[in-house]
Write an enzyme that holds these catalytic residues in place. Structure first.
Site, PDB file in Angstrom:
ATOM      1  N   LYS A 146       0.918  -1.326   0.082  1.00 61.36           N
ATOM      2  CA  LYS A 146       0.082  -0.119   0.077  1.00 61.36           C
ATOM      3  C   LYS A 146       0.738   1.421  -0.141  1.00 61.36           C
ATOM      4  O   LYS A 146       0.448   2.251  -0.442  1.00 61.36           O
ATOM      5  CB  LYS A 146      -0.792   0.024   1.229  1.00 61.36           C
ATOM      6  CG  LYS A 146      -0.313   0.208   2.496  1.00 61.36           C
ATOM      7  CD  LYS A 146      -1.041  -0.004   3.767  1.00 61.36           C
ATOM      8  CE  LYS A 146      -0.345   0.388   5.006  1.00 61.36           C
ATOM      9  NZ  LYS A 146      -0.985  -0.057   6.192  1.00 61.36           N
TER      10      LYS A 146
ATOM     11  N   ARG B 235      -5.577   1.411  17.729  1.00 61.16           N
ATOM     12  CA  ARG B 235      -6.462   1.102  16.403  1.00 61.16           C
ATOM     13  C   ARG B 235      -7.206   0.064  16.259  1.00 61.16           C
ATOM     14  O   ARG B 235      -8.100   0.012  17.086  1.00 61.16           O
ATOM     15  CB  ARG B 235      -5.499   1.287  15.269  1.00 61.16           C
ATOM     16  CG  ARG B 235      -6.063   1.737  13.882  1.00 61.16           C
ATOM     17  CD  ARG B 235      -4.771   1.943  12.827  1.00 61.16           C
ATOM     18  NE  ARG B 235      -4.299   0.552  12.184  1.00 61.16           N
ATOM     19  CZ  ARG B 235      -3.546   0.474  11.316  1.00 61.16           C
ATOM     20  NH1 ARG B 235      -3.046   1.565  10.776  1.00 61.16           N
ATOM     21  NH2 ARG B 235      -3.377  -0.666  10.805  1.00 61.16           N
TER      22      ARG B 235
HETATM   23  C1  LIG Z   1       0.069  -0.608   6.749  1.00 60.70           C
HETATM   24  C2  LIG Z   1      -0.025  -1.982   7.778  1.00 60.70           C
HETATM   25  C3  LIG Z   1       1.234  -2.843   7.994  1.00 60.70           C
HETATM   26  C4  LIG Z   1       2.504  -2.351   7.197  1.00 60.70           C
HETATM   27  O1  LIG Z   1       3.233  -1.435   7.796  1.00 60.70           O
HETATM   28  P1  LIG Z   1       4.736  -0.878   7.836  1.00 60.70           P
HETATM   29  O2  LIG Z   1       4.819   0.011   8.716  1.00 60.70           O
HETATM   30  O3  LIG Z   1       4.543   0.036   6.563  1.00 60.70           O
HETATM   31  O4  LIG Z   1       5.444  -2.140   7.597  1.00 60.70           O
HETATM   32  C5  LIG Z   1       0.925  -4.031   8.523  1.00 60.70           C
HETATM   33  N1  LIG Z   1      -0.200  -4.261   9.291  1.00 60.70           N
HETATM   34  C6  LIG Z   1      -1.265  -3.594   8.843  1.00 60.70           C
HETATM   35  C7  LIG Z   1      -2.410  -3.871   9.583  1.00 60.70           C
HETATM   36  C8  LIG Z   1      -1.143  -2.153   8.233  1.00 60.70           C
HETATM   37  O5  LIG Z   1      -2.296  -1.378   8.250  1.00 60.70           O
END
Ligand SMILES: *Cc1c(COP(=O)(O)O)cnc(C)c1O
Length: 362
Positions: A38, A133
């Site tokens: 993403k 979250r």
């Molecule tokens: C965005 C996201 C990740 C990845 O996070 P990074 O810090 O970029 O490695 C992993 N798990 C969830 C649920 C996320 O929303």
């Protein structure tokens, strides 16, 4: 033909190297990697490097990115890492093999839809360990839901539990926090009478435990985005040695459209800027400045642009312009020159989302 600017260059070989490195480091601790695409808006060339570099899953918060990855022919299992919206349940079943969940109502809807589509959908149930979250706060309720899924929902397979840290609440994935997650998993396993396949201990920040060699044994899945795309956060914020990774996978090139000597303090009555704020301007007298044909609409926050050439200071930006102090730059900058920047995670998200930006693979 002339190159079009602003231009975001993506070094696919360096990206693949980073994926393989993280997969190797995690693998040595018995951990699989879900490659989170993403951060680069799921650009398929980027997703392909996560695949080739050995990620076990291709993961995104957004279904359209997962759909693009599938259409590009990527065969890896697809993981949806944002709690599904009830309004997207049929697409989740169509596109994702596995999703992270925290609402029984949603899992029931996934079950019903999976039955209709003749599929078995996998879920990881999320625990909130303090980051505030997604995930269950009440861990007994979480265990009840896991048991319900196990016994009542025929088209859903509960494959594990997970958590997210370091996103909203800035919580660090300490050994204690991750051990607590393992304890929750073991409690759920005792209620189900079987082992869970996955305990997913977080994102890039949890890589610190892998690098320190103190990640609890049963954590066997991490979901990594930033630590692969940029490998910058653990270095900049926590001082980890990331020298075996490339930090230049993404590079912004922008074109100079004006060079002039101007006062450093605005002239006239100060009101508000283009975004309704009243910034403070330091009066440093007349200074040499360059204007770039790229702005906040393209990259978000100008303070997250990291100039590569010497003597360059980002002063600020409006929607379509970036203002650079070049008073101390050894180079004679002029209109048409190209200025290069390293970028931060949020910058990449904006740049890859913006159709003004020319994305180029090198
Ligand atoms: C965005 C996201 C990740 C990845 O996070 P990074 O810090 O970029 O490695 C992993 N798990 C969830 C649920 C996320 O929303």
């Amino acid at each position: 033909m002339k190159e079009r600017y602003p231009r975001l260059e993506i070094n696919l070989a360096h990206l693949k190297h980073n994926v393989a490195k993280v997969v190797e480091k995690c693998g040595s601790c018995g951990i699989q990697v879900a490659g989170v695409i993403k951060g680069a808006t799921g650009i398929v060339e980027v997703a392909e490097q996560f695949d080739k570099g050995g990620a076990a899953f291709i993961a995104s918060s957004r279904l359209e990115q997962i759909e693009d990855a599938k259409n590009a022919g990527i065969q890896k299992p697809m993981m949806l890492i944002r709690i599904p919206m009830l309004s997207e349940v049929s697409q989740v079943i169509r596109l994702a093999d596995i999703s992270l969940n925290s609402e029984l109502e949603v899992v029931k809807a996934l079950n019903e839809e999976a039955r209709k589509q003749g599929k078995l959908h996998k879920v990881i149930i999320m625990a909130d360990m303090g980051d505030l979250r997604e995930g269950f706060w009440d861990k007994e309720e979480m265990a009840d839901v896991c048991e319900y899924i196990e016994n009542q929902l025929k088209n859903i397979r509960l494959v594990g539990i997970g958590t997210n840290v370091g996103c909203y609440g800035s919580i660090s994935p300490t050994v204690e926090t991750l051990n607590e997650l393992v304890e929750i998993a073991e409690h759920i396993e005792s209620r189900l009478g079987r082992k869970l396949e996955y305990i997913s201990g977080g994102a890039t920040s949890s890589l610190m435990r892998v690098l320190d060699g103190n990640i609890p044994k049963r954590i066997n899945l991490l979901r990594i985005g930033e630590g692969i795309l940029l490998a910058r956060d653990l270095d900049v914020f926590y001082g980890y040695d990331m020298s075996d990774m490339y930090q230049d996978v993404f590079r912004l090139k922008a074109e100079v459209i004006e060079v002039k000597n101007k006062p450093s303090h605005p002239v006239g009555t100060i009101a508000v800027d283009a975004f309704g704020h009243t910034p403070v301007y330091v009066d440093r007298g007349m200074r040499k400045r360059a204007l770039l044909g790229v702005g906040k609409v393209d990259y978000g926050d100008p303070s997250e642009l990291l100039p590569l050439e010497e003597g360059i200071e980002v002063l600020g930006a409006s929607s379509d312009h970036t203002i650079i102090d070049i008073e101390n730059a050894p180079k004679e900058w002029k209109a048409g020159d190209i200025m290069e920047f390293d970028v931060c995670y949020a910058t990449i998200v904006y740049l890859t989302n913006c159709r003004n930006v020319n994305i180029a693979f090198v």
